[in-house]
Structure formats: structure tokens, C-alpha cells
Design a protein around this motif. Structure first.
Motif, mmCIF file in Angstrom:
data_model
loop_
_atom_site.group_PDB
_atom_site.id
_atom_site.type_symbol
_atom_site.label_atom_id
_atom_site.label_comp_id
_atom_site.label_asym_id
_atom_site.label_seq_id
_atom_site.Cartn_x
_atom_site.Cartn_y
_atom_site.Cartn_z
ATOM 1 N N GLU A 4 -38.697 -8.407 -5.168
ATOM 2 C CA GLU A 4 -39.789 -9.321 -4.815
ATOM 3 C C GLU A 4 -39.198 -10.539 -4.101
ATOM 4 O O GLU A 4 -38.271 -11.162 -4.601
ATOM 5 N N GLU A 5 -39.741 -10.848 -2.916
ATOM 6 C CA GLU A 5 -39.329 -12.041 -2.194
ATOM 7 C C GLU A 5 -40.218 -13.196 -2.635
ATOM 8 O O GLU A 5 -41.442 -13.103 -2.571
ATOM 9 N N LEU A 6 -39.595 -14.266 -3.097
ATOM 10 C CA LEU A 6 -40.316 -15.449 -3.572
ATOM 11 C C LEU A 6 -39.876 -16.672 -2.780
ATOM 12 O O LEU A 6 -38.704 -16.786 -2.419
ATOM 13 N N VAL A 7 -40.814 -17.559 -2.523
ATOM 14 C CA VAL A 7 -40.512 -18.835 -1.880
ATOM 15 C C VAL A 7 -40.630 -19.899 -2.968
ATOM 16 O O VAL A 7 -41.722 -20.144 -3.489
ATOM 17 N N ILE A 8 -39.505 -20.485 -3.331
ATOM 18 C CA ILE A 8 -39.479 -21.487 -4.390
ATOM 19 C C ILE A 8 -39.659 -22.866 -3.745
ATOM 20 O O ILE A 8 -38.781 -23.352 -3.032
ATOM 21 N N SER A 9 -40.822 -23.443 -3.981
ATOM 22 C CA SER A 9 -41.138 -24.786 -3.479
ATOM 23 C C SER A 9 -42.257 -25.355 -4.334
ATOM 24 O O SER A 9 -42.898 -24.627 -5.099
ATOM 25 N N GLY A 10 -42.504 -26.630 -4.187
ATOM 26 C CA GLY A 10 -43.554 -27.284 -4.962
ATOM 27 C C GLY A 10 -44.924 -26.691 -4.699
ATOM 28 O O GLY A 10 -45.726 -26.531 -5.609
ATOM 29 N N LYS A 11 -45.203 -26.317 -3.458
ATOM 30 C CA LYS A 11 -46.538 -25.804 -3.138
ATOM 31 C C LYS A 11 -46.757 -24.379 -3.645
ATOM 32 O O LYS A 11 -47.894 -23.948 -3.776
ATOM 33 N N ASN A 12 -45.710 -23.652 -3.965
ATOM 34 C CA ASN A 12 -45.829 -22.279 -4.469
ATOM 35 C C ASN A 12 -45.602 -22.181 -5.970
ATOM 36 O O ASN A 12 -45.454 -21.078 -6.500
ATOM 37 N N HIS A 13 -45.554 -23.296 -6.652
ATOM 38 C CA HIS A 13 -45.206 -23.285 -8.079
ATOM 39 C C HIS A 13 -46.136 -22.376 -8.895
ATOM 40 O O HIS A 13 -45.665 -21.573 -9.700
ATOM 41 N N GLN A 14 -47.426 -22.487 -8.703
ATOM 42 C CA GLN A 14 -48.373 -21.708 -9.507
ATOM 43 C C GLN A 14 -48.232 -20.207 -9.239
ATOM 44 O O GLN A 14 -48.255 -19.402 -10.163
ATOM 45 N N ILE A 15 -48.068 -19.830 -7.977
ATOM 46 C CA ILE A 15 -47.892 -18.411 -7.615
ATOM 47 C C ILE A 15 -46.630 -17.861 -8.270
ATOM 48 O O ILE A 15 -46.633 -16.776 -8.869
ATOM 49 N N ASN A 16 -45.529 -18.609 -8.167
ATOM 50 C CA ASN A 16 -44.262 -18.173 -8.757
ATOM 51 C C ASN A 16 -44.350 -18.123 -10.277
ATOM 52 O O ASN A 16 -43.833 -17.201 -10.914
ATOM 53 N N LYS A 17 -45.015 -19.102 -10.852
ATOM 54 C CA LYS A 17 -45.193 -19.143 -12.312
ATOM 55 C C LYS A 17 -45.918 -17.884 -12.790
ATOM 56 O O LYS A 17 -45.482 -17.229 -13.740
ATOM 57 N N GLU A 18 -46.996 -17.520 -12.116
ATOM 58 C CA GLU A 18 -47.745 -16.319 -12.492
ATOM 59 C C GLU A 18 -46.900 -15.067 -12.340
ATOM 60 O O GLU A 18 -46.989 -14.146 -13.159
ATOM 61 N N TRP A 19 -46.048 -15.013 -11.315
ATOM 62 C CA TRP A 19 -45.204 -13.840 -11.111
ATOM 63 C C TRP A 19 -44.174 -13.735 -12.241
ATOM 64 O O TRP A 19 -43.999 -12.665 -12.829
ATOM 65 N N PHE A 20 -43.486 -14.827 -12.559
ATOM 66 C CA PHE A 20 -42.467 -14.785 -13.612
ATOM 67 C C PHE A 20 -43.081 -14.504 -14.985
ATOM 68 O O PHE A 20 -42.463 -13.832 -15.802
#
Length: 136
Positions: free
Chosen positions: A81-97
Motif C-alpha cells: 500500500e502506498e501512503l502519503v504521510i502528511s497532516g492533510k492525510n492523517h485521517q485517511i492513514n489513521k483509518e488504514w493503519f
């Protein structure tokens, strides 16, 4: 008027003290493959790019880090999975993890790529890891 001010300050101070009792614990997603155990494992496969603003430099935007995380179920590879770690993607990344972490680690407070860049210092690609803060 003084009573209202005192009441507002009291409510504000109580909310501040409520926040200080929460201590974050951290889990690291490293590049090391440890597939002996059963269950879901996350491995940092690669850091594709790191455009975060280095310490000691003034930048227009904070930047981001693009990473590839591999998901394994036991020893079996499931997906990358390619993830973009940044402040604006925090919620998306949080849900994925949250889908892959253990139940005790699902109250995520932060997701960071470490080490953070510094001006004039080249980061060894093998030194990167993802640091996830959570409250038990």
C-alpha cells in the motif's frame, strides 16, 4: 461577571488536566522482516519520496513523505500500500493503519516518518521507519 469568568476558567483548567493524563505509547513499522509470528505484520518496504521541510529551513509548506507499506498475514504476503504521510492525510492513514494494528493500538494519536530531515544531512534509506503513537 466575575462568576462567569471564574466558571469559564474552571472548565478550561479541568479540560487541560484531563489531557495531561493521556500518555502516548508508540509502535514502529520498520524495514526489518520478522515473519516468524502469526497474525498481521506491517513492514515499511520503501520510502518513495521525502519532501518534508528540513529542520533549519523556512518552507512554504510542511511537505510529505510517500511510503510503501507491505502487509503480511503470518508469512504470506497480502499487499503493498502506498501512503502519503502528511497532516492533510492523517485521517485517511489513521483509518488504514487501524485495519491492521492490534485492538490495543487502535486509538492512534500520531503517524510520523522518522528520522525527520535536517538541512545538509543525507538520510540513509535504511534508517527510515514509521512511528505510530496511540493511547492504550
Amino acid at each position: 461577571m466575575k462568576n462567569i469568568l471564574i466558571a469559564v476558567l474552571l472548565v478550561f483548567s479541568v479540560s487541560l488536566f484531563a489531557q495531561t493524563g493521556q500518555n502516548s505509547t508508540f509502535v514502529k513499522i520498520t524495514q526489518k522482516k520478522c515473519l516468524k509470528n502469526k497474525g498481521t505484520k506491517l513492514i515499511l518496504k520503501e520510502v518513495l519520496s521525502d519532501s518534508r521541510c528540513p529542520e533549519g529551513v523556512s518552507c512554504i509548506w510542511a511537505g510529505e513523505a510517500k511510503v510503501v507499506v507491505s502487509v503480511y498475514e503470518g508469512k504470506k504476503f497480502i499487499k503493498d500500500e502506498e501512503l502519503v504521510i502528511s497532516g492533510k492525510n492523517h485521517q485517511i492513514n489513521k483509518e488504514w493503519f487501524i485495519k491492521y494494528l492490534s485492538p490495543s493500538q487502535k486509538n492512534i494519536t500520531s503517524i510520523n516518518v522518522v528520522p525527520y530531515p535536517k538541512e545538509g544531512v543525507k538520510i540513509n534509506p535504511t534508517a527510515y521507519y514509521i512511528k505510530i503513537g496511540y493511547i492504550k
